[in-house]
Design a protein around this motif. Structure first.
Motif, short mmCIF file in Angstrom:
data_model
loop_
_atom_site.label_atom_id
_atom_site.label_comp_id
_atom_site.label_asym_id
_atom_site.label_seq_id
_atom_site.Cartn_x
_atom_site.Cartn_y
_atom_site.Cartn_z
N ARG A 78 57.63 94.77 18.35
CA ARG A 78 59.02 95.21 18.43
C ARG A 78 59.27 96.09 17.20
NH1 ARG A 78 62.51 90.83 17.10
NH2 ARG A 78 61.74 89.71 18.92
N ILE A 79 59.33 97.38 17.42
CA ILE A 79 59.35 98.32 16.30
C ILE A 79 60.76 98.54 15.79
CG2 ILE A 79 58.87 100.70 15.62
CD1 ILE A 79 56.45 100.56 17.46
N ALA A 80 60.92 98.40 14.48
CA ALA A 80 62.25 98.48 13.88
C ALA A 80 62.51 99.85 13.28
CB ALA A 80 62.40 97.41 12.80
N ARG A 81 61.52 100.41 12.60
CA ARG A 81 61.74 101.71 12.00
C ARG A 81 60.39 102.35 11.69
NH1 ARG A 81 61.67 102.02 6.36
NH2 ARG A 81 60.80 100.17 5.40
N HIS A 82 60.45 103.59 11.29
CA HIS A 82 59.22 104.24 10.87
C HIS A 82 59.49 105.06 9.62
CE1 HIS A 82 61.10 107.24 13.62
NE2 HIS A 82 60.80 108.04 12.63
N GLN A 83 58.44 105.29 8.90
CA GLN A 83 58.58 105.97 7.62
C GLN A 83 57.44 106.97 7.49
OE1 GLN A 83 60.29 104.78 4.33
NE2 GLN A 83 59.54 106.77 3.67
N VAL A 84 57.79 108.20 7.16
CA VAL A 84 56.78 109.24 6.96
C VAL A 84 56.64 109.50 5.47
CG1 VAL A 84 56.05 111.57 7.55
CG2 VAL A 84 57.54 110.30 9.12
N THR A 85 55.42 109.51 5.00
CA THR A 85 55.17 109.90 3.62
C THR A 85 54.26 111.12 3.62
OG1 THR A 85 55.33 107.59 2.93
CG2 THR A 85 54.38 109.14 1.35
N PHE A 86 54.73 112.18 2.99
CA PHE A 86 53.91 113.37 2.80
C PHE A 86 53.26 113.27 1.43
CE2 PHE A 86 57.17 114.49 5.82
CZ PHE A 86 56.51 115.27 6.75
N LEU A 96 50.69 100.74 12.00
CA LEU A 96 51.73 99.90 12.58
C LEU A 96 51.62 98.55 11.89
CD1 LEU A 96 53.85 99.00 14.59
CD2 LEU A 96 52.11 98.92 16.36
N HIS A 147 49.96 113.77 5.70
CA HIS A 147 51.13 112.92 5.86
C HIS A 147 50.71 111.66 6.60
CE1 HIS A 147 51.20 115.43 9.56
NE2 HIS A 147 51.38 114.25 10.12
N GLN A 148 51.49 110.64 6.40
CA GLN A 148 51.13 109.33 6.95
C GLN A 148 52.40 108.71 7.52
OE1 GLN A 148 48.20 106.94 6.00
NE2 GLN A 148 49.17 105.73 7.59
N VAL A 149 52.33 108.25 8.75
CA VAL A 149 53.46 107.58 9.36
C VAL A 149 53.18 106.09 9.41
CG1 VAL A 149 54.98 107.47 11.34
CG2 VAL A 149 53.79 109.61 10.82
N THR A 150 54.12 105.31 8.97
CA THR A 150 54.00 103.86 9.11
C THR A 150 55.15 103.36 9.97
OG1 THR A 150 53.02 103.70 6.92
CG2 THR A 150 53.77 101.66 7.92
N PHE A 151 54.80 102.69 11.06
CA PHE A 151 55.81 102.05 11.90
C PHE A 151 55.92 100.60 11.47
CE2 PHE A 151 54.17 105.59 14.31
CZ PHE A 151 55.29 106.11 14.95
N TYR A 152 57.15 100.15 11.28
CA TYR A 152 57.38 98.76 10.89
C TYR A 152 57.95 98.00 12.07
CZ TYR A 152 56.84 100.52 6.15
OH TYR A 152 56.34 101.10 5.02
N GLY A 153 57.41 96.82 12.30
CA GLY A 153 57.92 96.03 13.41
C GLY A 153 57.45 94.59 13.32
N LEU A 173 47.94 94.84 10.28
CA LEU A 173 48.04 96.29 10.22
C LEU A 173 47.16 96.90 11.32
CD1 LEU A 173 49.21 98.64 8.49
CD2 LEU A 173 47.10 98.54 7.17
N LEU A 174 47.76 97.62 12.23
CA LEU A 174 47.00 98.29 13.28
C LEU A 174 46.93 99.78 13.01
CD1 LEU A 174 48.39 96.67 16.57
CD2 LEU A 174 46.43 95.98 15.19
N ILE A 203 47.03 103.54 14.37
CA ILE A 203 47.51 104.37 15.47
C ILE A 203 46.68 105.63 15.43
CG2 ILE A 203 49.47 105.63 16.42
CD1 ILE A 203 49.92 102.65 16.44
#
Lengths: 148, 148
Positions: free
Chosen positions: B122-130, A93, A126-132, A101-102, A104
């Motif tokens: 406040r989360i705006a979007r998320h992105q997954v990278t495989f 996150l 796979h890696q998820v990044t949340f942007y906020g 950078l936190l 999750i």
DNA sequence: GTTTATGCAAATCATTTGCATACGT
DNA sequence: ACGTATGCAAATGATTTGCATAAAC
């Protein structure tokens, strides 16, 4: 999080020599969960061993990435890559303003590509990044708007 | 994918001048879905207008990111950031060997953080990278192992 | 004793900056 | 005409490389 002993044994298994510099760098990485940059690792290193060179820090981090016990994390906007000893499946996150950078720690096992989507790729992880925006920066942005 | 006209109107709306250089860079971005690096954009630019400077390419790409019509994509291992005109929610599949990057057009709407996990962000979007190995590199790696 | 790692300095690569000139509006 | 964009050259910053010396195995 890996223990220092685990990391040292990985070095041994790969016939890499356990030098005081490498041991120190490993100790720092194990203790520092804040996704440090190369320079942040280097600064911590030289408080203990002032003569260690940046080259050695770069070398060691690259070796650890090659061995799979360190992961390179991208942080666009802040110069320089960041490193994460937490090799277990976890996600991020990221504050788009201050780049905090936190981790999750939850997993998202439902994330799977269909064979068609995977296009023949052999998928490893796979890696998820949340942007906020983090609470701090939310306040900063709010007061900025007031002053306009 | 945005059309050239859409991008031009975004420039106009933001009082940015439509110079031949910017127009050319936009045309290239609209036509090139391969997540080009700054340098790859620059190389395409100078085949048409040999005098355009890297500075102008950097300036334009930064402006487009600021306007939200371009997205900067992470690619660790390959030097330099990459850019993606596809501003819609989509994800990536990256070959960890040759850094080929594919778009995954599916959405993963089930990816939501609980309020506790979000820590006030406040989360705006998320992105997954495989991350995986593409068919090409699988072959290359296999023949490499044979030769050992 | 052999092999590998270290540390220095120099080289490289991507990106940024300052500024005079040229151009779009 | 005005204000912004461009292109050059120089500066910066991160990372890499070559190599002689030192240290781990």
């Amino acid at each position: 999080m890996e223990s220092l002993e685990t990391l040292l044994s990985v070095l041994r298994q790969n016939h890499l020599k356990i030098t005081p510099q490498r041991r120190l760098i490993l100790e720092i990485l194990v203790d520092d969960a804040s996704h440090p940059t190369v320079d942040q690792v280097y600064q911590q290193v030289i408080t203990v061993m002032p003569n260690v060179s940046r080259t050695t820090v770069y070398n060691t981090l690259h070796e650890l990435v090659a061995l799979g016990v360190l992961i390179e994390v991208q942080d666009m906007g802040a110069g320089g890559g960041r490193y994460d000893t937490n090799a277990s499946q976890h996600h991020h996150l990221l504050c788009t303003h201050c780049h905090t950078l936190l981790d999750i720690e939850r997993d998202f096992p439902e994330l799977e590509l269909t064979p068609v989507e995977a296009c023949g790729y052999r998928i490893a992880r796979h890696q998820v990044t949340f942007y906020g925006v983090c609470p701090c920066c939310q306040q900063a942005l709010a007061s900025q708007e007031e002053s306009i």
